[in-house]
Write a protein that holds these residues in place. Structure first.
Motif, PDB file in Angstrom:
ATOM      1  N   VAL A  78      69.098  39.382  73.640  1.00 18.98           N
ATOM      2  CA  VAL A  78      68.890  38.464  74.546  1.00 18.98           C
ATOM      3  C   VAL A  78      67.273  38.178  74.634  1.00 18.98           C
ATOM      4  O   VAL A  78      66.608  39.119  74.567  1.00 18.98           O
ATOM      5  CB  VAL A  78      69.019  38.913  76.124  1.00 18.98           C
ATOM      6  N   HIS A  82      61.617  36.113  80.489  1.00 21.02           N
ATOM      7  CA  HIS A  82      60.947  37.249  80.957  1.00 21.02           C
ATOM      8  C   HIS A  82      61.177  38.303  79.642  1.00 21.02           C
ATOM      9  O   HIS A  82      62.094  37.887  78.917  1.00 21.02           O
ATOM     10  CB  HIS A  82      61.607  38.072  81.981  1.00 21.02           C
ATOM     11  N   THR A  83      60.046  38.986  79.381  1.00 26.08           N
ATOM     12  CA  THR A  83      59.917  39.763  78.007  1.00 26.08           C
ATOM     13  C   THR A  83      60.665  41.092  77.858  1.00 26.08           C
ATOM     14  O   THR A  83      61.117  41.290  76.978  1.00 26.08           O
ATOM     15  CB  THR A  83      58.655  39.899  77.579  1.00 26.08           C
ATOM     16  N   TYR A  84      61.092  41.711  79.086  1.00 21.47           N
ATOM     17  CA  TYR A  84      61.582  42.867  78.998  1.00 21.47           C
ATOM     18  C   TYR A  84      60.698  44.045  78.459  1.00 21.47           C
ATOM     19  O   TYR A  84      61.170  45.083  78.126  1.00 21.47           O
ATOM     20  CB  TYR A  84      63.079  43.064  78.613  1.00 21.47           C
ATOM     21  N   LEU A  85      59.400  43.664  78.245  1.00 18.84           N
ATOM     22  CA  LEU A  85      58.561  44.600  77.833  1.00 18.84           C
ATOM     23  C   LEU A  85      57.735  45.455  78.707  1.00 18.84           C
ATOM     24  O   LEU A  85      57.464  45.053  79.788  1.00 18.84           O
ATOM     25  CB  LEU A  85      57.658  43.932  76.606  1.00 18.84           C
ATOM     26  N   TYR A  86      57.306  46.760  78.070  1.00 14.16           N
ATOM     27  CA  TYR A  86      56.461  47.640  78.892  1.00 14.16           C
ATOM     28  C   TYR A  86      54.944  47.275  78.562  1.00 14.16           C
ATOM     29  O   TYR A  86      54.759  47.483  77.512  1.00 14.16           O
ATOM     30  CB  TYR A  86      56.766  49.167  78.649  1.00 14.16           C
ATOM     31  N   ASP A  87      54.212  46.776  79.744  1.00 15.28           N
ATOM     32  CA  ASP A  87      52.964  46.496  79.385  1.00 15.28           C
ATOM     33  C   ASP A  87      52.026  47.561  78.986  1.00 15.28           C
ATOM     34  O   ASP A  87      50.992  47.552  78.170  1.00 15.28           O
ATOM     35  CB  ASP A  87      52.296  46.204  80.566  1.00 15.28           C
ATOM     36  N   ARG A 143      62.298  42.334  69.889  1.00 12.61           N
ATOM     37  CA  ARG A 143      62.932  43.279  70.706  1.00 12.61           C
ATOM     38  C   ARG A 143      64.341  43.123  70.841  1.00 12.61           C
ATOM     39  O   ARG A 143      65.341  43.735  70.591  1.00 12.61           O
ATOM     40  CB  ARG A 143      62.136  43.278  72.176  1.00 12.61           C
TER      41      ARG A 143
END
Lengths: 241, 225
Positions: A78, A82-87, A143
């Motif tokens: 997907v 929104h990136t769904y990443l951890y900053d 990702r």
């Protein structure tokens, strides 16, 4: 590859999806257009396993999504706005982490290759919070495909990207299409949406209002229906309710 | 990849992010140490009354510091909708719950490990009991608090007022742990016999088991609320 039978989703008093029937064969690139509130994002959320439908069935690769949702989620990637990443994690750490979540063998090696493919290998050890919006979106695409999904769901993936970053994203989507990945993309920009599409679906009022294969002959009809439906009576339906 | 290895990968991610920023640990530690100082000034540390309420002071500091940590534990998952990234991955959603319990428990234990000696020194308190007894009580009580707290933190995380909502939801539910923790700590610090506090120990163990099983069954639905 994807089969929807009478798919319905009710949110509050409104039928966001009012009975969708659809079959998408393996390897097809489908672009979904529609006015705000047409149910595009809801459709992708159900397909990704984020939301349960109120009625109807979803089949992925012949299996019913509700019966084995954990296993079927492994088939899907997907990309969202929104990136769904951890900053706080680096680009490499984010990809390795998601690789582990998807059970990718040799996740660090696969993550490094993907970083190279999306042009971020130089920034592999930089925290994501230092990335521009375009860089984050490229990393989000990496990702989404870390586990080589058979289906890629892209919900307005061009949001916030400048022209150059948009071209990079188009190049990446083209490569995934050539590899036989089934792609469903929600887009608001007509030209961007039809550029790679084999098929266009327009949703309006929670139903399929147009379902056409993209050919040089059908393109005019698709554009006319797009202008009529996306700019017409269904536009802004979510604000009205 | 097995359930356990996914839980460990999630815990590793939480540790990596936390030890890089130290956002949660530093706030929890500072809060716990502030409580030591404030109670030290508010009460006469050497009086008999203060010695009697010492276990209560200790657990007030730990539980309130714990709420700060619990509130933060799902905040990181909300940035960039990372929680959705986990929900669409082929991971049993209870793995997410267990990983959060493990990391929250570890962060709380670190705070307790640092703050307890400071408490003992500040209040000039010499425990008469044995250390293993106290360690067992701390582990059981912390687990009970974190198990239910993590579940409610996930519930509160989906609301706009999660920072306020969590303590309001959590403290009424966690009362048995608070009472048991204080009673057991008082007994172990005083060096009382095991028989005198066996009932509270049973309460704590049963509570821990219930709040390990209930969230395991409900967490999947809770995330979709």
């Amino acid at each position: 590859m994807i089969v929807l039978r009478g798919l319905r989703k009710r949110l509050g008093a409104r039928d966001v999806l009012a009975g969708i029937d659809l079959e998408v064969p393996r390897g097809q690139f489908v672009t979904i257009f529609g006015p705000n509130g047409a149910g595009k994002t809801t459709l992708l959320r159900i397909l990704s396993g984020l939301m349960r439908p109120s009625g109807g069935d979803v089949y992925l690769g012949g299996a019913r999504l509700e019966d084995d949702s954990v296993a079927l989620r492994a088939m899907v990637g997907v990309v969202s706005h929104h990136t769904y990443l951890y900053d706080d994690l680096t680009a490499l750490e984010n990809l390795v982490f998601y690789g582990k979540m998807y059970g990718v063998k040799d996740a660090p090696e696969r993550a490094r290759r993907l970083l190279e493919e999306v042009g971020l290998s130089v920034f592999a050890h930089d925290p994501v919070r230092t990335f521009s919006r375009g860089m984050q979106q490229k990393l989000a695409i990496a990702r989404a495909v870390i586990h080589e999904p058979e289906v890629l769901l892209a919900d307005e993936p061009y949001t916030g990207l400048d022209r150059r970053a948009g071209e990079v994203l188009t190049g990446l989507l083209r490569r995934f299409k050539e590899r036989g990945v089934t792609i469903l993309m929600v887009n608001h920009d007509f030209d961007q949406g039809v550029a790679l599409a084999d098929r266009v679906i327009i949703l309006a009022g929670g139903r399929v209002a147009l379902d056409e294969l993209v050919t040089s002959e059908s393109l005019r009809l698709i554009r006319e229906r797009y202008e009529e439906l996306v700019g017409g009576k269904y536009a802004g339906v979510d604000q009205k309710q | 990849m097995s359930f356990l290895s996914k839980v460990l990968a999630l815990v590793e991610k939480d540790f990596r992010a936390e030890f890089r920023t130290k956002e949660m640990l530093s706030v929890m530690l500072i809060f716990a140490l502030l409580v030591v100082v404030i109670f030290g000034f508010a009460f006469n540390p050497t009086s008999q009354v203060t010695r009697k309420i010492f276990p209560g002071i200790l657990w007030v500091a730990f539980f309130f510091a714990g709420v700060l940590g619990l509130n933060h534990s799902f905040t990181r998952e909300r940035y960039n909708q990372a929680l959705h990234g986990l929900m669409i991955a082929p991971v049993d959603r209870s793995a997410l719950y267990f990983s959060k319990v493990l990391s929250n428990m570890a962060f709380m234990l670190i705070v307790e490990l640092v703050a307890t000696p400071v408490f003992l020194v500040f209040f000039d308190y010499s425990p008469a009991g044995r250390l293993p007894g106290l360690v067992s009580v701390v582990l059981l009580a912390t687990f009970g608090f974190v198990a239910v707290g993590t579940f409610l933190a996930a519930l509160a995380a989906n609301t706009r007022t999660s920072q306020i909502l969590l303590p309001i939801l959590l403290f009424p539910v966690v009362v048995p742990v608070v009472i048991a923790a204080v009673q057991l700590t008082a007994a172990t610090l005083a060096g009382s016999s095991t028989a005198s506090f066996a009932a509270w120990l049973r309460v704590l163990v049963v509570y821990d088991i219930i709040f390990l099983v209930v969230p395991f069954l409900l967490f999947d639905y809770l995330l979709e609320v």
